[in-house]
Enzyme design. Structure first.
Site, PDB file in Angstrom:
ATOM      1  N   LYS A   9       0.826  -1.213   0.000  1.00 45.03           N
ATOM      2  CA  LYS A   9       0.000   0.000   0.000  1.00 45.03           C
ATOM      3  C   LYS A   9       0.864   1.268   0.000  1.00 45.03           C
ATOM      4  CE  LYS A   9      -3.969  -2.170   2.273  1.00 45.03           C
ATOM      5  NZ  LYS A   9      -5.055  -1.969   3.267  1.00 45.03           N
ATOM      6  N   TYR A  49     -12.317  -2.449  -4.033  1.00 47.44           N
ATOM      7  CA  TYR A  49     -12.835  -2.626  -2.673  1.00 47.44           C
ATOM      8  C   TYR A  49     -14.369  -2.557  -2.624  1.00 47.44           C
ATOM      9  CZ  TYR A  49      -8.247  -2.501  -0.353  1.00 47.44           C
ATOM     10  OH  TYR A  49      -6.984  -2.805   0.103  1.00 47.44           O
ATOM     11  N   PHE A  57     -15.726   2.766   6.824  1.00 43.69           N
ATOM     12  CA  PHE A  57     -14.352   3.162   6.515  1.00 43.69           C
ATOM     13  C   PHE A  57     -14.074   3.238   5.008  1.00 43.69           C
ATOM     14  CE2 PHE A  57     -14.399  -1.450   7.394  1.00 43.69           C
ATOM     15  CZ  PHE A  57     -13.869  -1.956   6.208  1.00 43.69           C
ATOM     16  N   THR A  91      -5.075  -7.472  10.485  1.00 38.66           N
ATOM     17  CA  THR A  91      -5.415  -6.231   9.753  1.00 38.66           C
ATOM     18  C   THR A  91      -5.018  -5.002  10.539  1.00 38.66           C
ATOM     19  OG1 THR A  91      -7.302  -7.397   8.782  1.00 38.66           O
ATOM     20  CG2 THR A  91      -7.333  -4.996   8.646  1.00 38.66           C
ATOM     21  N   ARG A 102       2.903  -6.367   8.988  1.00 39.31           N
ATOM     22  CA  ARG A 102       2.155  -5.233   9.559  1.00 39.31           C
ATOM     23  C   ARG A 102       2.739  -4.809  10.907  1.00 39.31           C
ATOM     24  NH1 ARG A 102      -3.496  -7.660   7.381  1.00 39.31           N
ATOM     25  NH2 ARG A 102      -3.808  -6.286   5.585  1.00 39.31           N
ATOM     26  N   GLU A 126      -9.211 -11.058  -7.734  1.00 43.92           N
ATOM     27  CA  GLU A 126      -8.313  -9.915  -7.515  1.00 43.92           C
ATOM     28  C   GLU A 126      -7.135  -9.952  -8.500  1.00 43.92           C
ATOM     29  OE1 GLU A 126      -7.307  -9.725  -3.356  1.00 43.92           O
ATOM     30  OE2 GLU A 126      -9.337  -9.144  -2.796  1.00 43.92           O
TER      31      GLU A 126
HETATM   32  P1  CMP Z   1      -7.334  -4.691   3.539  1.00 42.30           P
HETATM   33  O1  CMP Z   1      -6.830  -6.052   3.790  1.00 42.30           O
HETATM   34  O2  CMP Z   1      -6.729  -3.923   2.417  1.00 42.30           O
HETATM   35  O3  CMP Z   1      -8.913  -4.746   3.315  1.00 42.30           O
HETATM   36  C1  CMP Z   1      -9.745  -3.636   3.554  1.00 42.30           C
HETATM   37  C2  CMP Z   1      -9.066  -2.555   4.313  1.00 42.30           C
HETATM   38  O4  CMP Z   1      -9.892  -1.634   4.983  1.00 42.30           O
HETATM   39  C3  CMP Z   1      -8.215  -3.157   5.426  1.00 42.30           C
HETATM   40  O5  CMP Z   1      -7.109  -3.827   4.871  1.00 42.30           O
HETATM   41  C4  CMP Z   1      -7.900  -1.938   6.266  1.00 42.30           C
HETATM   42  O6  CMP Z   1      -6.756  -1.234   5.808  1.00 42.30           O
HETATM   43  C5  CMP Z   1      -9.118  -1.034   6.023  1.00 42.30           C
HETATM   44  N1  CMP Z   1      -9.938  -0.874   7.240  1.00 42.30           N
HETATM   45  C6  CMP Z   1     -10.165   0.277   7.894  1.00 42.30           C
HETATM   46  N2  CMP Z   1     -10.955   0.083   8.954  1.00 42.30           N
HETATM   47  C7  CMP Z   1     -11.264  -1.238   8.980  1.00 42.30           C
HETATM   48  C8  CMP Z   1     -12.039  -2.070   9.841  1.00 42.30           C
HETATM   49  N3  CMP Z   1     -12.686  -1.580  10.903  1.00 42.30           N
HETATM   50  N4  CMP Z   1     -12.118  -3.394   9.565  1.00 42.30           N
HETATM   51  C9  CMP Z   1     -11.483  -3.924   8.485  1.00 42.30           C
HETATM   52  N5  CMP Z   1     -10.727  -3.177   7.623  1.00 42.30           N
HETATM   53  C10 CMP Z   1     -10.606  -1.853   7.879  1.00 42.30           C
END
Ligand code: CMP
Length: 137
Positions: A9, A49, A57, A91, A102, A126
């Site tokens: 990212k 997305y 979000f 995440t 991460r 994807e």
């Molecule tokens: P990613 O794996 O790219 O998938 C969706 C993204 O939304 C996640 O990583 C996070 O960077 C972002 N995000 C922000 N807030 C939330 C949340 N509450 N739960 C899950 N993903 C979130």
């Protein structure tokens, strides 16, 4: 051989740790079958997305994903999807296990360094979103 999609990212690209992250994939036995640095458009990020379109979000996520270039990569290997998710960690980087990407490179749940497909079926979709078949080798 299983394939999965990784996105490094904008936060991690800006930190200049693309090589370090790609090395983690290779060191874990995953092969880079395709990779590209690119700037996502708003339409790209919204489409990629789309599954999160109703989440609170979503707007911040799209804004963040177009804030700078990303590196999209097809990873290939045994259990590539699950292996990539183990390497990424949770995440929310505050919950990510020590030694994961991460935990080591991410700042927040929004700026969380990497995305990885969360199922083999989503991985196929994807990968097809970003790459033509002839680019994957
Ligand atoms: P990613 O794996 O790219 O998938 C969706 C993204 O939304 C996640 O990583 C996070 O960077 C972002 N995000 C922000 N807030 C939330 C949340 N509450 N739960 C899950 N993903 C979130």
């Amino acid at each position: 051989m299983e394939q999965t999609l990784s996105i490094i990212k904008p936060d991690a690209v800006a930190k200049n740790v693309v090589g370090k992250i790609l090395s983690r994939f290779e060191d874990a036995g995953l092969r880079i079958a395709a990779t590209r640095k690119m700037q996502l458009s708003q339409a790209d990020a919204e489409a990629f997305y789309a599954v999160h379109a109703e989440r609170p979000f979503f707007k911040d996520l799209v804004e963040f994903m177009i804030s700078g270039p990303v590196v999209v990569t097809v990873l290939e290997g045994d259990n590539a999807m699950a292996k990539n998710r183990d390497l990424m960690g949770a995440t929310n980087p505050k919950e990510a296990e020590a030694g994961t990407i991460r935990a080591d490179f991410a700042e927040s749940i929004d700026a969380n360094a990497v995305h990885g497909s969360d199922s083999v079926e989503n991985a196929t979709n994807e990968i097809n979103f970003f790459f033509a078949q002839k680019e994957i080798c």
